[in-house]
Each structure stands twice: as structure tokens, then as C-alpha cells.
Design a protein around this motif. Structure first.
Motif, PDB file in Angstrom:
ATOM      1  N   GLN A   1      10.859  17.947 -89.523  1.00 26.71           N
ATOM      2  CA  GLN A   1      11.259  19.303 -89.909  1.00 26.71           C
ATOM      3  C   GLN A   1      12.780  19.392 -90.026  1.00 26.71           C
ATOM      4  OE1 GLN A   1       8.716  21.312 -90.699  1.00 26.71           O
ATOM      5  NE2 GLN A   1       7.396  19.659 -89.941  1.00 26.71           N
ATOM      6  N   ILE A   2      13.474  18.585 -89.235  1.00 27.85           N
ATOM      7  CA  ILE A   2      14.942  18.599 -89.242  1.00 27.85           C
ATOM      8  C   ILE A   2      15.499  17.635 -90.285  1.00 27.85           C
ATOM      9  CG2 ILE A   2      17.007  18.337 -87.796  1.00 27.85           C
ATOM     10  CD1 ILE A   2      14.960  20.554 -86.951  1.00 27.85           C
ATOM     11  N   SER A   3      14.957  16.427 -90.334  1.00 30.50           N
ATOM     12  CA  SER A   3      15.492  15.409 -91.258  1.00 30.50           C
ATOM     13  C   SER A   3      14.999  15.593 -92.679  1.00 30.50           C
ATOM     14  CB  SER A   3      15.093  14.013 -90.783  1.00 30.50           C
ATOM     15  OG  SER A   3      13.687  13.808 -90.915  1.00 30.50           O
ATOM     16  N   LEU A   4      13.885  16.330 -92.844  1.00 30.29           N
ATOM     17  CA  LEU A   4      13.232  16.459 -94.156  1.00 30.29           C
ATOM     18  C   LEU A   4      12.916  15.084 -94.731  1.00 30.29           C
ATOM     19  CD1 LEU A   4      15.255  19.419 -95.733  1.00 30.29           C
ATOM     20  CD2 LEU A   4      12.981  19.483 -94.690  1.00 30.29           C
ATOM     21  N   GLN A   5      12.560  14.162 -93.811  1.00 27.51           N
ATOM     22  CA  GLN A   5      12.160  12.797 -94.150  1.00 27.51           C
ATOM     23  C   GLN A   5      13.267  12.034 -94.882  1.00 27.51           C
ATOM     24  OE1 GLN A   5       8.355  13.076 -96.145  1.00 27.51           O
ATOM     25  NE2 GLN A   5       7.322  13.864 -94.335  1.00 27.51           N
ATOM     26  N   ASP A   6      14.518  12.400 -94.586  1.00 28.27           N
ATOM     27  CA  ASP A   6      15.670  11.672 -95.103  1.00 28.27           C
ATOM     28  C   ASP A   6      15.950  10.513 -94.142  1.00 28.27           C
ATOM     29  OD1 ASP A   6      18.101  10.684 -95.925  1.00 28.27           O
ATOM     30  OD2 ASP A   6      19.055  12.637 -96.176  1.00 28.27           O
ATOM     31  N   HIS A   7      15.723   9.275 -94.611  1.00 30.62           N
ATOM     32  CA  HIS A   7      15.857   8.102 -93.740  1.00 30.62           C
ATOM     33  C   HIS A   7      17.308   7.787 -93.393  1.00 30.62           C
ATOM     34  CE1 HIS A   7      11.599   7.452 -94.174  1.00 30.62           C
ATOM     35  NE2 HIS A   7      11.706   7.376 -95.483  1.00 30.62           N
TER      36      HIS A   7
ATOM     37  N   THR B   1      23.456  16.955 -90.495  1.00 34.41           N
ATOM     38  CA  THR B   1      24.376  16.020 -91.162  1.00 34.41           C
ATOM     39  C   THR B   1      25.838  16.372 -90.903  1.00 34.41           C
ATOM     40  OG1 THR B   1      24.310  17.355 -93.190  1.00 34.41           O
ATOM     41  CG2 THR B   1      22.707  15.554 -93.011  1.00 34.41           C
ATOM     42  N   ASP B   2      26.052  17.390 -90.059  1.00 33.51           N
ATOM     43  CA  ASP B   2      27.397  17.879 -89.733  1.00 33.51           C
ATOM     44  C   ASP B   2      28.208  18.180 -90.996  1.00 33.51           C
ATOM     45  OD1 ASP B   2      29.456  18.667 -88.070  1.00 33.51           O
ATOM     46  OD2 ASP B   2      30.360  16.669 -88.003  1.00 33.51           O
ATOM     47  N   PRO B   3      27.672  19.052 -91.874  1.00 29.61           N
ATOM     48  CA  PRO B   3      28.392  19.384 -93.107  1.00 29.61           C
ATOM     49  C   PRO B   3      29.594  20.262 -92.798  1.00 29.61           C
ATOM     50  CG  PRO B   3      26.463  20.766 -92.900  1.00 29.61           C
ATOM     51  CD  PRO B   3      26.411  19.815 -91.752  1.00 29.61           C
ATOM     52  N   PRO B   4      30.664  20.151 -93.582  1.00 24.57           N
ATOM     53  CA  PRO B   4      31.862  20.952 -93.309  1.00 24.57           C
ATOM     54  C   PRO B   4      31.697  22.428 -93.637  1.00 24.57           C
ATOM     55  CG  PRO B   4      32.164  19.629 -95.286  1.00 24.57           C
ATOM     56  CD  PRO B   4      30.877  19.185 -94.675  1.00 24.57           C
ATOM     57  N   ILE B   5      30.731  22.772 -94.516  1.00 24.10           N
ATOM     58  CA  ILE B   5      30.542  24.167 -94.932  1.00 24.10           C
ATOM     59  C   ILE B   5      29.142  24.620 -94.541  1.00 24.10           C
ATOM     60  CG2 ILE B   5      30.508  25.783 -96.876  1.00 24.10           C
ATOM     61  CD1 ILE B   5      32.369  23.848 -98.357  1.00 24.10           C
ATOM     62  N   LEU B   6      29.052  25.737 -93.824  1.00 25.78           N
ATOM     63  CA  LEU B   6      27.765  26.312 -93.442  1.00 25.78           C
ATOM     64  C   LEU B   6      27.604  27.682 -94.092  1.00 25.78           C
ATOM     65  CD1 LEU B   6      27.693  25.483 -89.605  1.00 25.78           C
ATOM     66  CD2 LEU B   6      26.510  24.273 -91.448  1.00 25.78           C
TER      67      LEU B   6
ATOM     68  N   LYS C   1      25.046  16.925-101.690  1.00 30.16           N
ATOM     69  CA  LYS C   1      25.235  18.327-101.287  1.00 30.16           C
ATOM     70  C   LYS C   1      24.867  18.580 -99.829  1.00 30.16           C
ATOM     71  CE  LYS C   1      24.951  20.528-105.784  1.00 30.16           C
ATOM     72  NZ  LYS C   1      24.148  21.327-106.725  1.00 30.16           N
ATOM     73  N   ARG C   2      23.841  17.872 -99.330  1.00 31.02           N
ATOM     74  CA  ARG C   2      23.441  18.119 -97.943  1.00 31.02           C
ATOM     75  C   ARG C   2      24.511  17.642 -96.959  1.00 31.02           C
ATOM     76  NH1 ARG C   2      17.913  16.494 -94.599  1.00 31.02           N
ATOM     77  NH2 ARG C   2      18.091  18.223 -93.144  1.00 31.02           N
ATOM     78  N   LYS C   3      25.361  16.721 -97.400  1.00 31.15           N
ATOM     79  CA  LYS C   3      26.456  16.249 -96.548  1.00 31.15           C
ATOM     80  C   LYS C   3      27.618  17.251 -96.536  1.00 31.15           C
ATOM     81  CE  LYS C   3      25.307  11.531 -97.987  1.00 31.15           C
ATOM     82  NZ  LYS C   3      25.797  10.361 -98.747  1.00 31.15           N
ATOM     83  N   ILE C   4      27.592  18.166 -97.530  1.00 33.69           N
ATOM     84  CA  ILE C   4      28.701  19.131 -97.670  1.00 33.69           C
ATOM     85  C   ILE C   4      28.286  20.519 -97.219  1.00 33.69           C
ATOM     86  CG2 ILE C   4      30.259  20.224 -99.335  1.00 33.69           C
ATOM     87  CD1 ILE C   4      29.985  17.674-101.041  1.00 33.69           C
ATOM     88  N   PHE C   5      27.061  20.925 -97.596  1.00 30.96           N
ATOM     89  CA  PHE C   5      26.590  22.285 -97.306  1.00 30.96           C
ATOM     90  C   PHE C   5      25.425  22.258 -96.325  1.00 30.96           C
ATOM     91  CE2 PHE C   5      28.089  22.373-101.758  1.00 30.96           C
ATOM     92  CZ  PHE C   5      29.086  23.319-101.654  1.00 30.96           C
ATOM     93  N   GLY C   6      25.439  23.194 -95.399  1.00 34.41           N
ATOM     94  CA  GLY C   6      24.295  23.456 -94.543  1.00 34.41           C
ATOM     95  C   GLY C   6      23.881  24.903 -94.739  1.00 34.41           C
TER      96      GLY C   6
END
Length: 581
Positions: free
Chosen positions: A435-441, A494-499, A414-419
Motif C-alpha cells: 500500500q505504501i510502495s505501490l509495488q515499486d521495487h 521516497t522523501d520527495p522535496p515537495i509535498l 515525479k514520485r521522487k519529487i512530489f508527494g
């Protein structure tokens, strides 16, 4: 105890710690049996050494007597340690299972349950379950075995004395329970009143400027004094019951011992037992009071634990997502970035049985379309966003991306699709970059830098002690406007298509709002945008404006069309122009 969560956690903890479990059983048996031996040794010392005046084995028996008491203490110590260890392992297993459940639970659960209530189930309720094993069932079993052993030992000495002991048991237990219940009630009242006192102090400190401005010091002091006096009254009750309980038990014990001595005297000799048996019986009866007192507390702990089990059961029986969220990937959902079709198909939703929050929403959004939702507070705008991201499941209808139900999209995708950007930014424990990555490696440092550069924060972050690696330890590191820019960076990294922007300028001043809106305009160039705006005049440029009223789409169209055909929209635009001119 029938619930698979509780039972499974207990079984797993015991299987994984079989050595501790066996040692616990051994120590429990040791506590029960060794506690019955000292009175028998005392009987032997008196009847076979002191009365016939044969002191030849007296030292040896005394050493054995002291040795057995040491063994009782050792067994009791080992039992308490093992109970604590095993209890903690069981509660750990329960909490792990609950966390696994939390990851699967339907998001609607959090709409009707506050975070405090959920935390309480993980802490207070599980701790209550822990007490079921540490000071509940096992303690109750030990005390019951002790009572049975004492009664049997006394009965062997004298059947008449055994009958007296059996009559004594319910009397001691009844008195103990009466005092325990009254003390518990007073303690609960005391906790409530302590909470009121603490809350009053906290509120007074929080609003001290307003209190001083309106000269309400005397009023606040009067309320504080009342809470304090009420609290002292409950403390006095607890102290009163505590102070008279022990003397009453001591008086009963002394009366019973005196009664036994009188019945065993040479003049009456009603019981027909030796002097050693009298001494042993007195010690056994003295030892009888402690387990009876403990039984009352253990029953109380078991009642609390059963309440905790019911609450944990209720949590574990909450509905879960009814499908497998482990197969869909973003490339299956959105094969081409330029082809993102978001559709609301007869969507209705209600949090509980009753009126629908949303009813029959039909919308079809094209790639890179900008849609703003407006309407009065409470019409369901934020709920619509939660539905759009698949956090909630519609009561009726569906929301799809390129024909795929958003509720079936795995959370990992979902994070890849929605921001999503809300009205406030939640700081996590970590660095600025985290704070930005939310510790997503999976998010690279370059992506974080690009996101911060995009929102215009890199210059400020460069001034921090360690730049992006600066630890964020308080809310004061960033202003309110900077926090909103961080929230946008978090959404677009993550440059999601939907914001989705949910009234993100609601709490900002006009200058900061203009800066945020300019960043949003830039972000909207290559994304499908859904936004909620509290001020129509400050919303980002939109292709479509959707007006919601009573959970339905009242009107939809371009801003120009709505100015012509919708009176509500036109009047609000004109009113805002007058307000801000």
C-alpha cells in the motif's frame, strides 16, 4: 478499418498466427463446398438408384452421404474454433495497443471521461470489434458463398427454378430483417428496464434504513412494481416475435416446396427436371433459409462492430504528450535538495473551450516554504495541484522547478519529487507494505518502515497477523484516520522535496484531525509544502496563504498580514473560532 490501431492489430495477429489463418481459410472453403455436395448425392441416389430400382450402390452412396455430412460438421466446428482463437488474439493485440496509448495519453482526457467510459472502450467496444471477425465479416462471407453456391446449383437443374429462387431471396431477407429489427428494439428496451429494476433493488437495499424511517415502503414497492411490469411487457414482445418468426419461415418454406412439387408434377412438368433434381432442389432451398437468416444477424453485428471501431478510433486519436519524457532525471532537475524553487508563471487553464478555471496565476515559492491555498469550492485549488505536478498542461503559461517545466518531467521521476495526499486513500490489491510502495521495487523495506514509523502506524501494524506482510483485502482493516496516515506514508516514502496536501482532513472528526495535523507539521519541517485547507483554523503553520477567487489570486501574504488586510480571511477565521468554541 483504416485506423492504424485496428489494421495493425489484425495484421500482427495474422502474421503471428499464419498457420491458424491458413487453416481457417481452408476450413471456410471446406464448409462452403461440402455443404453443396449432399443434395447432389441425393439427386444421384434417386435418379440412378431408387427410380430405376438399382439398389446395388445404394449402401455405398448412403455412407458417402453421411460421410459428407460429417465432414460439413467437422469443417464447421474447426472454423468456429479457429475464428474464436484468432478473434481473441486480435482483441488481445488491440487491447495491448490501447494500453500503450493509455500510458501516453494526455491527462486532460481523464477530466472529461469517466473511468466507466474508458473501461467500456476496453471491454464492450473491443468485444464488438471481436464480433466483426467471429460472427460478422467471415460469417457473412461464408453465408454469401453458400447462397451463391445454392443458387448456381439450382440454376444448373433448371433456369426457371433459378429465377424462382432469386425472387425468393429478397422476400425471405426482408421478412427476416423486419423481425430482427423489432426483436433488437424490444431487447434493448428490455436491457434498459432490467437495469432500472436492478438499480431500484440496489438503491432500496442501500437506503433501507431511511426508507423504513420515513415509512416509504409502499412508495418504493409501487415504483418497483411499475419497473417490473414494464420489463415484462418488453419480454412479452421479444417472446411474441420469437414465437411467430419460426412458424412464418416454416410456412414460407413449405409453400415454396409445395410450389416446386406442383410445378414438377407430371400434369404440369413446367420445370422439366427429374425426381432426383426435385428432391435435391427441395433440400437446397431448405438450406437457403439458414444463411439468409444469418445474414441479418451478421449485418447487425457488423453495425455494432463499426460503432466499436469508431469509439476505439476516437480513443486512439486522443492527443498525447507532445514531447519526450525520457531524458530528465531528478539530479538534473534538483541538483541540491536545499535548492527547490517552484514557480507559477502566468498560469491559465481551462478543461474545455469556455471560461478559464484558472487565470494568470503568478507565484514564486522558495525552498521549504509552506503555502496554503484557500477559497470557495470550485475556484480551482485542486486543479492547481494537478498542474503543479505536471498531470495537466496549462492552457497558457508554465509551472517550473528550478526553471524546468514540470510537464516535461518523466512520470517515473515525479514520485521522487512530489508527494501527494488527497482526501481519500485508495486501497490496492496487495500487502500493507505494498500500500505504501505501490509495488515499486526501487523502494526498500527500510524506507517503508521509516514512513510508517513517521506517521505512527507501526505499533498498530505490528498487531496484525503478518505485520507489514498482511494482505489488505477490505477497507475495514484500517479506520478513516489510519487510511489518511497511510496516504501520508505513501507520499513521503521516497522523501520527495515537495509535498501537496489536498484537504486531507475534510472528512475527519476533530480528534483524528488534530493527530493528522500534528503529523503534517512534522512532515513539513524539511519540505516545500503546498496545502489546501477547508478550515483555516486547522491548517498547518504556513509562511504564505494564497486566497483564490474566480480562478485568480485575490490576495496573498502571511497569515498575520491577511488578518490585517483581507476582510474575507479575517471573517472566516472569526467564524470558525465561534463555531468550534
Amino acid at each position: 478499418m483504416e485506423n492504424s490501431l485496428i489494421k495493425g492489430s489484425i495484421v500482427k495477429a495474422i502474421k503471428n498466427n499464419i498457420g491458424i489463418s491458413i487453416l481457417l481459410v481452408f476450413s471456410v472453403c471446406g464448409v462452403v463446398f461440402t455443404s453443396l455436395i449432399p443434395p447432389q448425392i441425393l439427386k444421384h441416389i434417386i435418379d440412378y438408384n431408387l427410380v430405376p430400382k438399382k439398389p446395388d450402390k445404394l449402401l455405398f452412396l448412403a455412407i458417402i452421404y453421411i460421410g459428407v455430412l460429417i465432414f460439413v460438421a467437422v469443417f464447421d466446428f474447426v472454423k468456429e474454433v479457429l475464428l474464436t482463437v484468432l478473434g481473441q488474439k486480435i482483441t488481445k493485440e488491440i487491447r495491448i495497443k490501447m494500453m500503450e496509448k493509455l500510458e501516453k495519453i494526455n491527462a486532460g482526457f481523464f477530466s472529461s471521461n469517466s473511468s466507466g467510459a474508458v473501461v467500456s472502450r476496453f471491454t464492450n467496444d473491443v468485444d464488438a470489434i471481436n464480433s466483426l471477425f467471429t460472427s460478422g465479416i467471415i460469417g457473412m462471407m461464408i453465408d454469401c458463398f453458400k447462397i451463391i453456391g445454392i443458387v448456381i446449383s439450382i440454376w444448373i437443374f433448371s433456369g426457371k427454378l433459378g429465377i424462382i429462387t432469386l425472387i425468393l431471396l429478397p422476400i425471405i431477407y426482408g421478412i427476416t430483417r423486419i423481425f430482427q429489427r423489432r426483436m433488437l428494439k424490444a431487447q434493448i428496451e428490455n436491457r434498459i428496464l432490467v437495469g432500472r429494476v436492478n438499480n431500484h433493488i440496489s438503491e432500496s437495499l442501500k437506503n433501507v434504513q431511511m426508507i423504513k424511517s420515513y415509512s416509504k415502503e409502499n412508495y418504493m414497492e409501487k415504483i418497483y412494481t411499475k419497473h417490473l411490469l414494464d420489463n415484462y411487457k418488453t419480454i412479452e414482445k421479444v417472446n411474441f416475435y420469437d414465437s411467430i418468426f419460426s412458424p412464418i419461415i416454416q410456412l414460407i418454406r413449405a409453400t415454396v416446396i409445395g410450389f416446386i412439387v406442383v410445378l414438377s408434377s407430371k400434369q404440369l412438368n413446367y420445370l422439366g427436371i427429374s425426381l432426383g433434381m426435385v428432391a435435391a432442389s427441395i433440400e437446397l432451398i431448405s438450406n437457403l433459409f439458414a444463411p439468409i437468416e444469418n445474414l441479418g444477424m451478421e449485418l447487425q453485428n457488423i453495425q455494432k462492430a463499426l460503432s466499436g471501431i469508431r469509439r476505439v478510433d476516437d480513443f486512439y486519436n486522443e492527443s498525447e504528450d507532445d514531447f519526450k519524457k525520457n531524458e530528465l532525471k531528478i539530479e538534473h532537475i534538483i541538483p541540491l535538495r536545499e535548492d527547490v524553487r517552484l514557480a507559477f508563471n502566468e498560469v491559465s487553464f481551462k478543461y474545455e473551450d469556455g471560461n478559464d478555471v484558472l487565470q494568470g496565476i503568478n507565484l514564486n515559492l522558495k525552498s521549504n516554504e509552506k503555502v496554503t491555498f484557500v477559497g470557495r469550492t470550485g475556484v480551482g485549488k485542486s486543479t492547481l495541484f494537478k498542474l503543479a505536478m505536471g498531470l495537466l498542461k496549462p492552457s497558457k503559461g508554465s509551472i517550473t522547478i528550478n526553471g524546468i517545466d514540470v510537464y516535461q518531467i518523466p512520470n517515473s521521476e515525479k514520485r521522487k519529487i512530489f508527494g501527494y495526499v488527497g482526501q481519500s486513500f485508495h486501497i490496492i490489491n496487495g500487502t500493507v507494505a505494498e500500500q505504501i510502495s505501490l509495488q515499486d521495487h526501487n523502494i526498500t523495506r527500510k524506507q517503508i518502515e521509516d514512513a510508517l514509523e513517521f506517521v505512527g502506524l507501526m505499533d498498530y501494524i505490528a498487531t496484525l497477523e503478518n505485520g507489514m506482510d498482511t494482505k489488505v483485502t477490505s477497507d475495514t482493516l484500517f479506520s478513516q484516520g489510519q487510511k489518511q496516515l497511510l496516504a501520508i506514508a505513501r507520499a513521503i516514502v521516497t522523501d520527495p522535496p515537495i509535498l501537496l496536501f489536498d484537504e486531507i482532513t475534510a472528512n475527519l472528526d476533530s480528534i483524528t484531525e488534530e493527530k493528522i495535523v500534528s503529523v503534517l507539521q512534522k512532515a513539513s519541517q524539511a519540505h516545500t509544502i503546498l496545502s489546501i485547507s477547508h478550515r483555516l483554523s486547522s491548517m498547518i503553520t504556513s509562511d504564505t496563504v494564497v486566497i483564490l477567487e474566480k480562478g485568480r489570486v485575490k490576495s496573498a501574504g502571511s497569515p498575520e498580514e491577511l488578518l490585517q488586510k483581507d476582510e474575507w480571511y479575517r471573517s472566516h477565521i472569526e467564524l470558525e473560532k465561534l463555531t468550534w468554541s
